[in-house]
Write a protein that holds these residues in place. Structure first.
Motif, PDB file in Angstrom:
ATOM      1  N   GLY A   1       0.784  -1.280  -0.018  1.00  0.00           N
ATOM      2  CA  GLY A   1       0.182  -0.026  -0.077  1.00  0.00           C
ATOM      3  C   GLY A   1       0.755   1.134  -0.032  1.00  0.00           C
ATOM      4  N   LEU A   2       2.128   1.227  -0.313  1.00  0.00           N
ATOM      5  CA  LEU A   2       2.882   2.498  -0.373  1.00  0.00           C
ATOM      6  C   LEU A   2       2.807   3.050  -1.557  1.00  0.00           C
ATOM      7  CD1 LEU A   2       6.159   1.081   1.345  1.00  0.00           C
ATOM      8  CD2 LEU A   2       4.072   2.350   2.412  1.00  0.00           C
ATOM      9  N   SER A   3       2.162   2.391  -2.489  1.00  0.00           N
ATOM     10  CA  SER A   3       1.761   3.304  -4.005  1.00  0.00           C
ATOM     11  C   SER A   3       0.346   3.284  -4.307  1.00  0.00           C
ATOM     12  CB  SER A   3       2.547   2.345  -4.901  1.00  0.00           C
ATOM     13  OG  SER A   3       3.840   2.232  -4.748  1.00  0.00           O
ATOM     14  N   SER A   4      -0.023   3.623  -5.214  1.00  0.00           N
ATOM     15  CA  SER A   4      -1.418   3.987  -5.755  1.00  0.00           C
ATOM     16  C   SER A   4      -2.063   2.533  -5.840  1.00  0.00           C
ATOM     17  CB  SER A   4      -1.582   4.577  -7.012  1.00  0.00           C
ATOM     18  OG  SER A   4      -0.969   3.984  -8.124  1.00  0.00           O
ATOM     19  N   GLU A   5      -3.312   2.438  -6.036  1.00  0.00           N
ATOM     20  CA  GLU A   5      -4.204   1.116  -6.079  1.00  0.00           C
ATOM     21  C   GLU A   5      -4.138   0.582  -7.587  1.00  0.00           C
ATOM     22  OE1 GLU A   5      -6.855  -1.790  -4.947  1.00  0.00           O
ATOM     23  OE2 GLU A   5      -5.977   0.225  -3.730  1.00  0.00           O
ATOM     24  N   GLN A   6      -3.806   1.451  -8.413  1.00  0.00           N
ATOM     25  CA  GLN A   6      -3.335   0.655  -9.656  1.00  0.00           C
ATOM     26  C   GLN A   6      -2.299   0.201  -9.984  1.00  0.00           C
ATOM     27  OE1 GLN A   6      -3.508   3.571 -12.730  1.00  0.00           O
ATOM     28  NE2 GLN A   6      -3.145   2.276 -14.533  1.00  0.00           N
ATOM     29  N   LYS A   7      -1.104   0.659  -9.125  1.00  0.00           N
ATOM     30  CA  LYS A   7       0.103   0.062  -9.106  1.00  0.00           C
ATOM     31  C   LYS A   7      -0.043  -1.174  -8.168  1.00  0.00           C
ATOM     32  CE  LYS A   7       5.183   1.248  -8.741  1.00  0.00           C
ATOM     33  NZ  LYS A   7       5.982   2.066  -8.320  1.00  0.00           N
ATOM     34  N   SER A   8      -0.762  -1.150  -7.267  1.00  0.00           N
ATOM     35  CA  SER A   8      -0.784  -2.353  -6.243  1.00  0.00           C
ATOM     36  C   SER A   8      -1.576  -3.669  -7.163  1.00  0.00           C
ATOM     37  CB  SER A   8      -1.762  -2.013  -5.171  1.00  0.00           C
ATOM     38  OG  SER A   8      -1.920  -3.258  -4.336  1.00  0.00           O
ATOM     39  N   GLN A   9      -2.366  -3.421  -8.173  1.00  0.00           N
ATOM     40  CA  GLN A   9      -3.205  -4.359  -8.574  1.00  0.00           C
ATOM     41  C   GLN A   9      -2.165  -4.776  -9.756  1.00  0.00           C
ATOM     42  OE1 GLN A   9      -6.018  -5.502  -8.124  1.00  0.00           O
ATOM     43  NE2 GLN A   9      -6.485  -4.297  -6.328  1.00  0.00           N
ATOM     44  N   GLU A  10      -1.200  -3.845 -10.339  1.00  0.00           N
ATOM     45  CA  GLU A  10      -0.264  -4.395 -11.193  1.00  0.00           C
ATOM     46  C   GLU A  10       0.411  -5.478 -10.545  1.00  0.00           C
ATOM     47  OE1 GLU A  10       1.304  -1.038 -13.036  1.00  0.00           O
ATOM     48  OE2 GLU A  10      -0.744  -0.472 -14.065  1.00  0.00           O
ATOM     49  N   ALA A  11       0.916  -5.070  -9.537  1.00  0.00           N
ATOM     50  CA  ALA A  11       2.047  -6.018  -8.869  1.00  0.00           C
ATOM     51  C   ALA A  11       1.428  -7.270  -8.266  1.00  0.00           C
ATOM     52  CB  ALA A  11       2.457  -5.155  -7.533  1.00  0.00           C
ATOM     53  N   LEU A  12       0.284  -7.428  -7.980  1.00  0.00           N
ATOM     54  CA  LEU A  12      -0.535  -8.458  -7.723  1.00  0.00           C
ATOM     55  C   LEU A  12      -0.637  -9.388  -8.966  1.00  0.00           C
ATOM     56  CD1 LEU A  12      -3.245  -7.333  -5.242  1.00  0.00           C
ATOM     57  CD2 LEU A  12      -0.964  -8.753  -4.775  1.00  0.00           C
ATOM     58  N   GLY A  13      -1.047  -8.829  -9.817  1.00  0.00           N
ATOM     59  CA  GLY A  13      -1.064  -9.476 -11.372  1.00  0.00           C
ATOM     60  C   GLY A  13       0.237 -10.121 -11.851  1.00  0.00           C
ATOM     61  N   SER A  14       1.367  -9.472 -11.523  1.00  0.00           N
ATOM     62  CA  SER A  14       2.763  -9.723 -11.864  1.00  0.00           C
ATOM     63  C   SER A  14       2.979 -11.274 -11.127  1.00  0.00           C
ATOM     64  CB  SER A  14       3.530  -8.552 -11.672  1.00  0.00           C
ATOM     65  OG  SER A  14       4.789  -9.173 -11.885  1.00  0.00           O
ATOM     66  N   LEU A  15       2.687 -11.067  -9.700  1.00  0.00           N
ATOM     67  CA  LEU A  15       2.921 -12.143  -8.841  1.00  0.00           C
ATOM     68  C   LEU A  15       2.161 -13.502  -9.480  1.00  0.00           C
ATOM     69  CD1 LEU A  15       3.000 -10.610  -5.295  1.00  0.00           C
ATOM     70  CD2 LEU A  15       4.891 -11.441  -6.835  1.00  0.00           C
ATOM     71  N   SER A  16       0.920 -13.219  -9.988  1.00  0.00           N
ATOM     72  CA  SER A  16       0.024 -14.205 -10.336  1.00  0.00           C
ATOM     73  C   SER A  16       0.342 -14.875 -11.774  1.00  0.00           C
ATOM     74  CB  SER A  16      -1.456 -13.843 -10.255  1.00  0.00           C
ATOM     75  OG  SER A  16      -1.616 -12.909 -11.160  1.00  0.00           O
ATOM     76  N   THR A  17       1.071 -14.026 -12.638  1.00  0.00           N
ATOM     77  CA  THR A  17       1.302 -14.363 -13.986  1.00  0.00           C
ATOM     78  C   THR A  17       2.914 -14.780 -14.080  1.00  0.00           C
ATOM     79  OG1 THR A  17       1.031 -12.395 -14.754  1.00  0.00           O
ATOM     80  CG2 THR A  17      -0.763 -13.637 -14.770  1.00  0.00           C
ATOM     81  N   ASP A  18       3.599 -14.013 -13.482  1.00  0.00           N
ATOM     82  CA  ASP A  18       5.170 -13.983 -13.843  1.00  0.00           C
ATOM     83  C   ASP A  18       5.738 -15.504 -13.753  1.00  0.00           C
ATOM     84  OD1 ASP A  18       7.902 -13.428 -14.492  1.00  0.00           O
ATOM     85  OD2 ASP A  18       7.719 -11.474 -13.763  1.00  0.00           O
ATOM     86  N   PRO A  19       6.340 -16.004 -14.935  1.00  0.00           N
ATOM     87  CA  PRO A  19       6.955 -17.534 -14.569  1.00  0.00           C
ATOM     88  C   PRO A  19       8.253 -17.370 -14.200  1.00  0.00           C
ATOM     89  CG  PRO A  19       7.056 -16.579 -17.013  1.00  0.00           C
ATOM     90  CD  PRO A  19       6.228 -15.458 -16.253  1.00  0.00           C
ATOM     91  N   GLY A  20       9.099 -16.178 -13.761  1.00  0.00           N
ATOM     92  CA  GLY A  20      10.446 -16.098 -13.232  1.00  0.00           C
ATOM     93  C   GLY A  20      10.558 -15.696 -11.922  1.00  0.00           C
ATOM     94  N   LEU A  21       9.500 -16.359 -10.939  1.00  0.00           N
ATOM     95  CA  LEU A  21       9.738 -15.917  -9.465  1.00  0.00           C
ATOM     96  C   LEU A  21      10.183 -16.926  -8.601  1.00  0.00           C
ATOM     97  CD1 LEU A  21       6.341 -13.962  -9.296  1.00  0.00           C
ATOM     98  CD2 LEU A  21       8.341 -13.117  -9.758  1.00  0.00           C
ATOM     99  N   TYR A  22      10.962 -18.041  -9.253  1.00  0.00           N
ATOM    100  CA  TYR A  22      11.132 -19.139  -8.414  1.00  0.00           C
ATOM    101  C   TYR A  22      12.407 -18.795  -7.569  1.00  0.00           C
ATOM    102  CZ  TYR A  22      14.545 -19.930 -12.170  1.00  0.00           C
ATOM    103  OH  TYR A  22      15.706 -19.947 -12.893  1.00  0.00           O
ATOM    104  N   GLN A  23      13.241 -17.853  -7.829  1.00  0.00           N
ATOM    105  CA  GLN A  23      14.352 -17.344  -7.081  1.00  0.00           C
ATOM    106  C   GLN A  23      14.007 -16.568  -6.017  1.00  0.00           C
ATOM    107  OE1 GLN A  23      17.472 -16.019  -9.828  1.00  0.00           O
ATOM    108  NE2 GLN A  23      17.955 -18.113 -10.159  1.00  0.00           N
TER     109      GLN A  23
END
Length: 601
Positions: A229-251
């Protein structure tokens, strides 16, 4: 002089040291005519100090693994009180006490032998003990350890490794080289004192710290700042979308897991509800990512999410803030973890069910804890609800009544109302299928106590709606879905139908084409919507989860209903049962297919 403490029936307390003894001690240091009250006070204080010194001395004796008290223990006890120890009283042997009595008193003393002072003066003096000194020596010179007695003996790393391996592996000689370890095998049955080893010894791969690249560190920083919540609501939704779809987060998965775990601990202490919701949304987004496996991190995530579910207080104002949505989200996350990672090895669902049932049986906790426990059990499936929640409804009704009658506790009143509504909403569909249709109000009240009235009314409403829909379906020949239907996959575009409280029908379609819906059909759709809302499901559509606000109807089926006389007759029958006498005609935009289907399923 020493007397045991005892209380006379007609006199004051008798201490270890009598008042006469205190006066004699005072006269020995030049204090005469000591007041009797002062002597009594000094006797009490001196007795306390002596007991304290003896108790501390006993502690030194116990820590030294001895059963005999020595003079050094007394000296150490005096040193802890910043008192200079007594010199000259040192004996390593046991000093026996002798007993004598006379005049109604008992005395213990030590036998002292007479010493000839002439012999003592003529004896040679003992050697003076050496003082404590410091001596410097070289630990290493140019990286090489010098061979001096103060340094440890030189030993190579290979020798140390061989010695450690020989100590950890049975039947290995101390000087056996490491190269022969690969050929070393053990029998399946060793001596009882040896370790049973059934496979060849293999080297363990050393742990290595995996450092993150600069881009990964920047990504981690941006994602965490946006999600909490340190950024805007739109940026928070984009961050959550990246966590749910990005395939390179295993590290980055270990770092995200630690961040979520520590964040939940900190925000629970500070009662920050919004931050807790954002952290649980991060967990939900990571679970949605099909390229990540969270099984190795369940031991960190499950306790944190479970704490958000059944914690007694999650925010600073529980009666006003919406912490119920946080508990609902935590229950859905735990259910998703069980469906995805439960197996016979970890028994995740069994352990979660046991913990939630234990929290539910604890009547000393608040009703918010019971809300979270029941919500978690509901998400685990109807079988869990039938075996654990339904038998507890009578007790929960008593707790709800006690909370509602307690006018001084507003928090429990709000929690009781929330708990009752949730039980009515979640348990009624299960009672609809498990209870016979011949049940009456008395049976519900006998089985479920104070909640029997609301549960009976809800189950009765669900039964009436189901019977009405089945009779209309059999008369018109069009099959309608039962409450909570399975998923129906239809590739045609969807039309969302929403019936407002005033009787207006609103429809949304991807491609616009003008279609008119008459008032009887609108009334029928309103009745269908009310039935769908009461059952918590969808009448027709292709939704994977039940829709509670508006029903979803396939455009192909709706167009077929417009052109089919049987369907129009069914809708007219539904319109006659609608409660509203007059419903206006509503325009809608629907995209019918090129070849309308005349039958619907």
């Amino acid at each position: 002089m020493a007397e045991s403490m005892e209380v006379d029936e007609d006199g004051p307390i008798r201490h270890l040291l009598t008042i006469e003894s205190i006066k004699i001690m005072g006269e020995s240091v030049g204090i005469s005519n000591l007041n009797e009250d002062a002597a009594n006070w000094l006797s009490e204080d001196l007795e306390y100090r002596l007991k304290e010194i003896v108790q501390n001395s006993n502690k030194f004796m116990c820590h030294s693994k001895r059963s005999q008290l020595t003079c050094s223990d007394i000296d150490n006890s005096l040193k802890t009180k910043n008192i200079e120890p007594l010199y000259g009283f040192d004996s390593s042997d046991y000093v026996p006490f002798r007993h004598t009595s006379g005049g109604g008193k008992e005395l213990y003393y030590t036998a002292e032998k007479e010493i000839d002072l002439l012999n003592l003066l003529n004896s040679p003096l003992p050697r003076v003990p050496c003082d404590v000194t410091l001596k410097a020596h070289w630990l290493s010179v140019d990286g090489v350890q010098p061979a001096v007695p103060e340094n440890p003996p030189l030993c190579t790393i290979e020798a140390q490794y061989e010695e450690a391996s020989a100590m950890s592996i049975p039947n290995m000689k101390k000087n056996e080289p490491v190269a022969h370890l690969k050929d070393l095998k053990f029998s399946k049955k060793e001596h009882s004192k040896d370790v049973v080893v059934s496979s060849e010894w293999s080297k363990l791969k050393p742990l290595q710290a995996h450092s993150l690249s600069l881009e990964q560190q920047l990504y981690y920083k941006e994602i965490t700042e946006a999600c909490i919540g340190l950024s805007s609501e739109q940026k928070s939704q984009e961050a959550l979308g990246s966590l749910s779809t990005d395939p390179g987060l295993y590290q980055l998965l270990p770092q995200f897991t630690s961040f979520i775990n520590e964040g939940i601990k900190v925000n629970l202490t500070k009662r920050k509800l919004n931050s807790l919701k954002q952290l649980l949304k991060m967990v939900s987004a990571l679970l949605e990512n099909s390229t990540l496996s969270m099984e190795k991190y369940l031991h960190e995530l499950v306790p944190s999410v479970l704490t958000c579910l059944v914690n007694k207080q999650l925010c600073s104002r529980p009666e006003a803030e919406d912490h119920w949505s946080l508990r609902d989200l935590a229950a859905k996350i735990l259910s998703r973890m069980c469906k995805k990672y439960n197996n016979s090895v970890n028994s995740l669902q069994t352990r979660l069910t046991r913990m939630l049932a234990q929290a539910l049986r604890n009547n000393t906790q608040g009703l918010a804890v019971h809300y979270g426990a029941i919500m978690g059990l509901v998400e685990l499936g109807p079988e869990v609800v039938s075996s654990l929640v339904i038998p507890r409804l009578k007790v929960e009704g008593e707790l709800i009544r006690a909370a509602q009658t307690n006018t001084g506790n507003v928090i429990e009143q709000v929690a009781g109302s929330r708990l009752q509504n949730m039980i009515q909403r979640q348990c009624s569909p299960i009672l609809l299928t498990s209870r016979p249709a011949t049940d009456n109000l008395q049976d519900f009240q006998a089985n479920y106590g104070l909640l029997g009235q609301v549960l009976f009314n809800q189950v009765k409403t669900l039964r009436q709606n189901r019977v009405g829909l089945q009779s209309l379906s059999s008369s018109s020949g069009v099959a309608l879905k039962s409450p909570r239907p399975p998923a129906l996959n239809i590739s045609s575009p969807l039309v969302t139908v929403k019936v407002t409280g005033t009787g207006n029908v609103k429809m949304n379609s991807p491609s616009p084409i003008s279609t008119s819906i008459s008032s009887p059909i609108a009334a029928a759709l309103r009745l269908v919507s009310q039935s769908a809302q009461s059952t918590g499901g969808s009448i027709m559509g292709s939704s994977s989860t039940p829709v509670t606000s508006v029903p979803t109807i396939s455009a192909t089926i709706l167009s077929a209903m417009m052109s089919n006389p049987n369907a129009q007759a069914m809708l007219s029958a539904l319109a006659s049962k609608a409660q509203s006498p007059s419903i206006p005609k509503v325009e809608s935009t629907i995209s019918p297919p090129k070849t309308p289907t005349t039958t619907s399923t």
